[in-house]
Enzyme design. Structure first.
Site, PDB file in Angstrom:
ATOM      1  N   LYS A  85       0.886  -1.261   0.071  1.00  0.00           N
ATOM      2  CA  LYS A  85       0.011   0.129   0.131  1.00  0.00           C
ATOM      3  C   LYS A  85       0.893   1.186  -0.024  1.00  0.00           C
ATOM      4  O   LYS A  85       0.602   1.877  -0.951  1.00  0.00           O
ATOM      5  CB  LYS A  85      -1.093  -0.046   1.035  1.00  0.00           C
ATOM      6  CG  LYS A  85      -1.882   1.255   1.389  1.00  0.00           C
ATOM      7  CD  LYS A  85      -1.370   2.116   2.434  1.00  0.00           C
ATOM      8  CE  LYS A  85      -2.106   3.408   2.150  1.00  0.00           C
ATOM      9  NZ  LYS A  85      -1.611   4.453   3.006  1.00  0.00           N
ATOM     10  N   ASP A 142      -6.318   0.538   0.704  1.00  0.00           N
ATOM     11  CA  ASP A 142      -6.250   1.087   2.200  1.00  0.00           C
ATOM     12  C   ASP A 142      -7.663   0.353   2.516  1.00  0.00           C
ATOM     13  O   ASP A 142      -8.411  -0.274   1.795  1.00  0.00           O
ATOM     14  CB  ASP A 142      -5.877   2.176   2.419  1.00  0.00           C
ATOM     15  CG  ASP A 142      -7.139   3.041   1.884  1.00  0.00           C
ATOM     16  OD1 ASP A 142      -7.920   2.822   1.446  1.00  0.00           O
ATOM     17  OD2 ASP A 142      -6.981   4.550   2.220  1.00  0.00           O
TER      18      ASP A 142
END
Length: 221
Positions: free
Chosen positions: A122, A140
């Site tokens: 991420k 996320d």
DNA sequence: AACTCGGGGCA
DNA sequence: TGCCCAGAGTT
């Protein structure tokens, strides 16, 4: 049960109209600052990260500025963000690697970024996309939830959600779509109390329709 | 796949 | 009081 095809184009167009100015809400001036801010953003709000990093980046805005810091000093800087021991250790180690191995520059590949301690898929995507303009979709909690609700993805695995989104969304829209989904997750499609009634995606959202159905049967009973 | 780190915010 | 927050690393 046969589901109607997910109207990807329509969903993306609607999100773009909703959030034409969607952007990264972490404050940063350089790829390095974005990398640090993103490491710090794990499991806490970007707003809180900005409050902490604003004074910190005045003095500490290059990898070499962190080299002389002790673990305790680093923890002092980021106190209040949670997960502070891991984050402190990772940031100090990452800065050392950037200084020694990368001439204090932030690398531009997934492989190199994810080899840095505290940097996962991420965070790497956020840096590549926002700092270097390389198309990427960082998954996320917001992107994960909203994509699953809308039917843009269907998986409990974040890497799988990323793959499905990349497959369905045109590459040139990856970075924007990432921000649209996050902004939508924060403003309307929240985790606990989603505002489906005011959501322009309601008619094309499986989750909203399922919720409406539940509400109807509850009312009946 | 599940667990841990973790304080702050919010209903 | 319980749940969530622009996650990553370990077991």
């Amino acid at each position: 049960m046969a589901q109607r095809k997910v109207p990807v184009e329509e969903i993306l167009d609607t999100l773009q109209q909703l959030y034409p100015d969607a952007h990264c809400e972490l404050n940063y001036r350089t790829p390095f600052e974005l990398l640090i801010a993103t490491i710090l953003s794990a499991q806490c709000t970007d707003k809180r990260v900005n409050e902490i990093t604003a004074p910190m980046f005045e003095k500490l805005n290059e990898p070499e500025h962190y080299l002389h810091l002790t673990q305790e000093e680093m923890e002092e800087h980021i106190k209040g963000l949670g997960l502070y021991k891991n984050k402190s250790k990772n940031i100090l180690e990452t800065c050392r690697i950037l200084f020694e191995k990368y001439n204090s520059e932030v690398p531009q590949t997934h492989k190199e970024l994810e080899a840095l301690p505290g940097v996962g898929r991420k965070t790497a995507n956020v840096v590549l996309s926002n700092a270097y303009g390389i198309p990427a979709i960082a998954v996320d909690t917001h992107v994960f939830r909203v994509a699953n609700r809308l039917g843009l993805a269907k998986s409990e695995n974040v890497d799988e959600v990323e793959r499905q989104l990349m497959k369905r969304i045109p590459r040139e829209k990856w970075s924007d779509a990432h921000h649209w989904l996050i902004w939508h997750g924060r403003r309307i499609c929240s985790a606990r109390n989603p505002q489906c009634a005011v959501c322009p995606l309601q008619s094309m959202c499986r989750y909203a329709q399922a919720e409406a159905k539940k509400a109807a049967s509850k009312k009946k009973a």
